[in-house]
Design a protein around this motif. Structure first.
Motif, PDB file in Angstrom:
ATOM      1  N   SER A 102     -52.540 -37.283  56.749  1.00 31.79           N
ATOM      2  CA  SER A 102     -53.933 -37.299  56.291  1.00 31.79           C
ATOM      3  C   SER A 102     -53.750 -37.810  54.941  1.00 31.79           C
ATOM      4  O   SER A 102     -52.935 -37.757  54.192  1.00 31.79           O
ATOM      5  CB  SER A 102     -54.331 -36.022  56.236  1.00 31.79           C
ATOM      6  N   VAL A 103     -55.100 -38.517  54.590  1.00 35.16           N
ATOM      7  CA  VAL A 103     -55.241 -38.806  53.285  1.00 35.16           C
ATOM      8  C   VAL A 103     -56.299 -37.886  52.375  1.00 35.16           C
ATOM      9  O   VAL A 103     -56.436 -38.207  51.177  1.00 35.16           O
ATOM     10  CB  VAL A 103     -55.837 -40.248  53.148  1.00 35.16           C
ATOM     11  N   ASP A 104     -56.481 -36.890  52.966  1.00 35.11           N
ATOM     12  CA  ASP A 104     -57.444 -36.027  52.458  1.00 35.11           C
ATOM     13  C   ASP A 104     -56.418 -34.867  51.590  1.00 35.11           C
ATOM     14  O   ASP A 104     -55.857 -34.074  52.400  1.00 35.11           O
ATOM     15  CB  ASP A 104     -58.154 -35.444  53.261  1.00 35.11           C
ATOM     16  N   SER A 105     -56.719 -34.701  50.416  1.00 36.78           N
ATOM     17  CA  SER A 105     -56.009 -34.054  49.616  1.00 36.78           C
ATOM     18  C   SER A 105     -56.231 -32.416  49.967  1.00 36.78           C
ATOM     19  O   SER A 105     -55.177 -31.582  49.760  1.00 36.78           O
ATOM     20  CB  SER A 105     -56.360 -33.946  48.083  1.00 36.78           C
ATOM     21  N   ARG A 106     -57.363 -31.889  50.571  1.00 34.11           N
ATOM     22  CA  ARG A 106     -57.901 -30.821  50.811  1.00 34.11           C
ATOM     23  C   ARG A 106     -56.793 -30.072  52.125  1.00 34.11           C
ATOM     24  O   ARG A 106     -56.930 -29.111  52.275  1.00 34.11           O
ATOM     25  CB  ARG A 106     -59.242 -30.614  51.370  1.00 34.11           C
ATOM     26  N   GLY A 107     -56.246 -31.089  52.857  1.00 33.36           N
ATOM     27  CA  GLY A 107     -55.268 -30.880  53.977  1.00 33.36           C
ATOM     28  C   GLY A 107     -53.813 -30.602  53.437  1.00 33.36           C
ATOM     29  O   GLY A 107     -52.958 -30.132  54.488  1.00 33.36           O
ATOM     30  N   TYR A 108     -53.695 -30.832  52.271  1.00 32.58           N
ATOM     31  CA  TYR A 108     -52.299 -30.645  51.913  1.00 32.58           C
ATOM     32  C   TYR A 108     -52.029 -29.181  51.283  1.00 32.58           C
ATOM     33  O   TYR A 108     -52.737 -28.744  50.499  1.00 32.58           O
ATOM     34  CB  TYR A 108     -51.972 -31.715  50.716  1.00 32.58           C
ATOM     35  N   ASP A 109     -51.023 -28.694  51.688  1.00 27.78           N
ATOM     36  CA  ASP A 109     -50.714 -27.273  51.462  1.00 27.78           C
ATOM     37  C   ASP A 109     -49.882 -26.775  50.290  1.00 27.78           C
ATOM     38  O   ASP A 109     -49.845 -25.983  49.787  1.00 27.78           O
ATOM     39  CB  ASP A 109     -50.080 -26.452  52.577  1.00 27.78           C
ATOM     40  N   TYR A 110     -48.848 -27.858  50.171  1.00 30.48           N
ATOM     41  CA  TYR A 110     -48.048 -27.679  49.032  1.00 30.48           C
ATOM     42  C   TYR A 110     -47.962 -28.816  47.917  1.00 30.48           C
ATOM     43  O   TYR A 110     -48.084 -29.865  48.573  1.00 30.48           O
ATOM     44  CB  TYR A 110     -46.376 -27.499  49.516  1.00 30.48           C
ATOM     45  N   TRP A 111     -47.901 -28.369  46.858  1.00 30.89           N
ATOM     46  CA  TRP A 111     -47.941 -29.404  45.813  1.00 30.89           C
ATOM     47  C   TRP A 111     -47.000 -29.300  44.650  1.00 30.89           C
ATOM     48  O   TRP A 111     -46.439 -28.105  44.385  1.00 30.89           O
ATOM     49  CB  TRP A 111     -49.501 -29.233  45.046  1.00 30.89           C
ATOM     50  N   GLY A 112     -46.560 -30.520  44.186  1.00 30.67           N
ATOM     51  CA  GLY A 112     -45.642 -30.306  42.877  1.00 30.67           C
ATOM     52  C   GLY A 112     -46.378 -30.422  41.785  1.00 30.67           C
ATOM     53  O   GLY A 112     -47.976 -30.404  41.808  1.00 30.67           O
ATOM     54  N   GLN A 113     -45.882 -30.270  40.600  1.00 25.56           N
ATOM     55  CA  GLN A 113     -46.533 -29.951  39.351  1.00 25.56           C
ATOM     56  C   GLN A 113     -47.023 -31.141  38.639  1.00 25.56           C
ATOM     57  O   GLN A 113     -47.846 -30.975  37.812  1.00 25.56           O
ATOM     58  CB  GLN A 113     -45.304 -29.094  38.142  1.00 25.56           C
ATOM     59  N   GLY A 114     -46.648 -32.337  39.204  1.00 26.23           N
ATOM     60  CA  GLY A 114     -47.307 -33.694  38.474  1.00 26.23           C
ATOM     61  C   GLY A 114     -46.199 -34.166  37.519  1.00 26.23           C
ATOM     62  O   GLY A 114     -45.457 -33.476  36.650  1.00 26.23           O
ATOM     63  N   THR A 115     -46.302 -35.600  37.692  1.00 28.18           N
ATOM     64  CA  THR A 115     -45.791 -36.092  36.630  1.00 28.18           C
ATOM     65  C   THR A 115     -46.608 -37.412  35.868  1.00 28.18           C
ATOM     66  O   THR A 115     -47.242 -37.843  36.547  1.00 28.18           O
ATOM     67  CB  THR A 115     -44.467 -36.807  37.020  1.00 28.18           C
ATOM     68  N   LYS A 116     -46.459 -37.485  34.591  1.00 27.51           N
ATOM     69  CA  LYS A 116     -47.556 -38.352  33.764  1.00 27.51           C
ATOM     70  C   LYS A 116     -47.237 -39.818  33.612  1.00 27.51           C
ATOM     71  O   LYS A 116     -46.022 -39.958  33.418  1.00 27.51           O
ATOM     72  CB  LYS A 116     -47.803 -37.658  32.460  1.00 27.51           C
ATOM     73  N   VAL A 117     -48.066 -40.643  34.202  1.00 22.13           N
ATOM     74  CA  VAL A 117     -47.525 -41.978  34.077  1.00 22.13           C
ATOM     75  C   VAL A 117     -48.830 -42.664  33.258  1.00 22.13           C
ATOM     76  O   VAL A 117     -50.180 -42.517  33.165  1.00 22.13           O
ATOM     77  CB  VAL A 117     -47.974 -42.650  35.542  1.00 22.13           C
ATOM     78  N   THR A 118     -48.285 -43.319  31.971  1.00 19.79           N
ATOM     79  CA  THR A 118     -49.158 -43.941  31.357  1.00 19.79           C
ATOM     80  C   THR A 118     -48.771 -45.325  31.038  1.00 19.79           C
ATOM     81  O   THR A 118     -47.782 -45.840  30.804  1.00 19.79           O
ATOM     82  CB  THR A 118     -49.151 -43.421  29.704  1.00 19.79           C
ATOM     83  N   VAL A 119     -49.799 -46.257  31.283  1.00 19.68           N
ATOM     84  CA  VAL A 119     -49.524 -47.641  31.358  1.00 19.68           C
ATOM     85  C   VAL A 119     -50.618 -48.463  30.214  1.00 19.68           C
ATOM     86  O   VAL A 119     -51.564 -48.192  30.319  1.00 19.68           O
ATOM     87  CB  VAL A 119     -50.071 -48.385  32.779  1.00 19.68           C
ATOM     88  N   SER A 120     -49.801 -49.005  29.453  1.00 19.72           N
ATOM     89  CA  SER A 120     -50.366 -49.598  28.150  1.00 19.72           C
ATOM     90  C   SER A 120     -50.719 -51.020  28.502  1.00 19.72           C
ATOM     91  O   SER A 120     -50.166 -51.826  28.998  1.00 19.72           O
ATOM     92  CB  SER A 120     -49.483 -49.337  26.971  1.00 19.72           C
ATOM     93  N   SER A 121     -51.858 -51.406  27.784  1.00 17.56           N
ATOM     94  CA  SER A 121     -52.292 -52.764  27.950  1.00 17.56           C
ATOM     95  C   SER A 121     -51.803 -53.708  26.929  1.00 17.56           C
ATOM     96  O   SER A 121     -51.086 -53.349  25.999  1.00 17.56           O
ATOM     97  CB  SER A 121     -53.709 -52.806  27.971  1.00 17.56           C
TER      98      SER A 121
END
Length: 121
Positions: A102-121
């Motif tokens: 699925s591409v719908d986030s509502r169907g995902y049961d388990y999540w990681g904590q996130g990792t930040k990506v910053t792209v500078s111009s």
């Protein structure tokens, strides 16, 4: 299943990063894995998903042709190779596990904590 994302950082536009998401437990291959992202002030959005064996992959239009999702079931890890990064790719990236393709986030049961990506111009 517990998920631990890593690999984010600061990169210049046109550069690349590879995100990893390590899963605990012995049932990793039973889960569809996805990557989502959330930019400041915006809703979380779908980035990519890969099926249980890795045979099926799907991408959002905004990253298609630049990002590649893959998984190594022997290592309980899913990856997101991000090439030709753009400033608009700046976000916190989350990995997630689901029992259905699925591409719908509502169907995902388990999540990681996130990792930040910053792209500078």
């Amino acid at each position: 299943v517990q998920l631990q994302a890593s690999g984010g950082g600061l990169v210049q536009a046109g550069g690349f990063l590879r995100l990893s998401c390590a899963a605990s437990g012995r049932t990793f291959s039973r889960y569809v894995m996805g990557w989502f992202r959330q930019a400041p002030g915006k809703e979380r959005e779908f980035v990519a998903t890969v099926s249980w064996s890795g045979s099926m992959r799907r991408y959002s239009d905004s990253v298609k042709g630049r990002f590649t999702i893959s998984r190594d079931n022997a290592k309980n890890t899913v990856y997101l190779q991000m090439n030709r990064l753009k400033p608009e790719d700046t976000a916190v990236y989350y990995c997630a596990a689901n029992n259905e393709y699925s591409v719908d986030s509502r169907g995902y049961d388990y999540w990681g904590q996130g990792t930040k990506v910053t792209v500078s111009s």
